[in-house]
Each structure stands twice: as structure tokens, then as C-alpha cells.
Design a protein around this motif. Structure first.
Motif, mmCIF file in Angstrom:
data_model
loop_
_atom_site.group_PDB
_atom_site.id
_atom_site.type_symbol
_atom_site.label_atom_id
_atom_site.label_comp_id
_atom_site.label_asym_id
_atom_site.label_seq_id
_atom_site.Cartn_x
_atom_site.Cartn_y
_atom_site.Cartn_z
ATOM 1 N N LEU A 120 78.952 26.242 19.122
ATOM 2 C CA LEU A 120 77.808 26.533 18.534
ATOM 3 C C LEU A 120 76.984 27.589 18.979
ATOM 4 C CD1 LEU A 120 76.096 23.237 20.440
ATOM 5 C CD2 LEU A 120 75.305 23.764 18.621
ATOM 6 N N ALA A 121 77.550 28.309 20.285
ATOM 7 C CA ALA A 121 77.502 30.173 20.652
ATOM 8 C C ALA A 121 77.838 30.245 19.444
ATOM 9 C CB ALA A 121 77.824 30.178 20.939
ATOM 10 N N LYS A 122 79.050 30.566 18.252
ATOM 11 C CA LYS A 122 80.016 31.131 16.997
ATOM 12 C C LYS A 122 78.597 31.026 15.548
ATOM 13 C CE LYS A 122 83.088 31.543 13.808
ATOM 14 N NZ LYS A 122 84.468 30.970 13.439
ATOM 15 N N ALA A 123 78.615 29.407 15.737
ATOM 16 C CA ALA A 123 77.136 29.575 14.760
ATOM 17 C C ALA A 123 75.449 29.766 15.172
ATOM 18 C CB ALA A 123 76.763 27.967 14.909
ATOM 19 N N LEU A 124 75.424 30.359 16.341
ATOM 20 C CA LEU A 124 74.076 30.860 17.288
ATOM 21 C C LEU A 124 74.456 32.676 16.941
ATOM 22 C CD1 LEU A 124 73.222 28.945 19.374
ATOM 23 C CD2 LEU A 124 71.756 28.961 17.158
ATOM 24 N N ARG A 125 75.797 32.730 16.819
ATOM 25 C CA ARG A 125 76.369 34.376 17.125
ATOM 26 C C ARG A 125 75.495 35.675 18.485
ATOM 27 N NH1 ARG A 125 74.382 34.648 11.010
ATOM 28 N NH2 ARG A 125 76.999 34.819 10.023
ATOM 29 N N ILE A 126 75.779 33.970 19.207
ATOM 30 C CA ILE A 126 76.139 34.791 20.463
ATOM 31 C C ILE A 126 77.417 34.364 21.539
ATOM 32 C CG2 ILE A 126 73.482 34.497 20.853
ATOM 33 C CD1 ILE A 126 74.031 31.767 22.214
ATOM 34 N N LYS A 127 77.364 34.343 22.340
ATOM 35 C CA LYS A 127 78.812 34.504 23.151
ATOM 36 C C LYS A 127 78.446 33.168 24.038
ATOM 37 C CE LYS A 127 80.102 39.207 24.099
ATOM 38 N NZ LYS A 127 81.132 39.718 23.035
#
Length: 159
Positions: free
Chosen positions: A71-78
Motif C-alpha cells: 500500500l505504501a508503494k501504491a501511494l508512493r510514500i514510505k
């Protein structure tokens, strides 16, 4: 729509029947994977989850470490930022969403992260699971939220 209050009321009335069925048929349930899958498919074809959304509004899925990363990758956050923004640790020491309602549920009941949704969301409502008998008690609880689970448990009594 599947009003949550009505579903909860009906499930509460039916729960003793479902529990009695389980106690009487526990060993038989262990061998019913094919029949349960058929009941699941029938109920899933008749009930449109997008007209409901109760699970996303009222059930907090357990979020696994790999779900956090995805989910972090999909949202482009750490991942740490994802945790800070969306998660908390519950009484069982599991990660869950901070709010009761999923932060990715739209007003139209569509999931903003559908292709990257957590494993618990992908597997829900679990009525197509092999060894369903192992999660029968959980399914009785889930019938208060999910019309598919409710229907499967009701149909199961007729087998």
C-alpha cells in the motif's frame, strides 16, 4: 443497499441456529469444501458488494507487513509514513486502520486501492475458504455485516 442494523438484528436472531448447526455437523462440515464453494459462488453472484460496503465501513482488517509495503508503494510514500497516516495497533497487537471505516472506501463503495488491497480484504468474506469449519465462529460474527456470509450460513442449514 444492505442496511447494517437490519442485518445485525437478523444475524443475532439466527446465530443460535447457526451455532447449533455447527455443533451437530462439525465433522460433516470438514468434508464440505465443494458444497461451501458452490454456496459462496451462488451468494456472491446474487449479492453486489458495491451495493453494500458494510465490511469496509465496519470491519477492521488485519494489515500485514507485506500489505503495508504494498500500500505504501501504491501511494508512493514510505511504509513508516503509511503507518503514521493510516494505522494503529489493536488489542490483539495487530495493525488495523485507525478509523473504523476504511480510508480507501469511496462514497460509491469502490476501493481506491483495490488492486493493492490488504490480504484480509482480498480473502473476505472467507466463505470460499477450504477448511471453512475452522473459521465458522468468525463467520457467524461476520454474518452481522455481510449478506453473503448470512446467505451462505442460511443455505448451509439446508444441506
Amino acid at each position: 443497499m444492505y442496511p447494517i442494523d437490519k442485518l445485525r438484528e437478523e444475524a443475532a436472531l439466527k446465530a443460535p441456529e447457526w451455532i447449533a448447526y455447527y455443533k451437530k455437523n462439525r465433522k460433516r462440515l470438514m468434508k464440505m469444501n465443494r458444497e461451501l464453494l458452490s454456496l459462496h459462488e451462488e451468494a456472491s453472484n446474487e449479492i453486489d458488494c458495491l451495493q453494500c460496503g458494510n465490511c469496509c465501513r465496519h470491519l477492521g482488517p488485519r494489515i500485514l507487513e507485506r500489505d503495508i509495503d504494498t500500500l505504501a508503494k501504491a501511494l508512493r510514500i514510505k511504509p513508516a509514513a503509511f503507518i503514521d497516516a493510516y494505522l494503529r495497533i489493536d488489542e490483539d497487537r495487530d495493525w488495523v486502520f485507525s478509523a473504523e471505516s476504511c480510508p480507501f472506501l469511496g462514497e460509491d463503495n469502490y476501493c481506491a486501492v483495490y488492486k493493492d488491497r490488504p490480504k484480509a480484504c482480498r480473502d473476505y468474506p472467507h466463505t470460499d475458504r477450504k477448511k471453512f469449519h475452522q473459521i465458522y465462529a468468525l463467520s457467524v460474527k461476520n454474518a452481522s455485516f455481510c449478506p453473503i456470509v448470512f446467505r451462505v450460513l442460511e443455505q448451509l442449514k439446508g444441506l
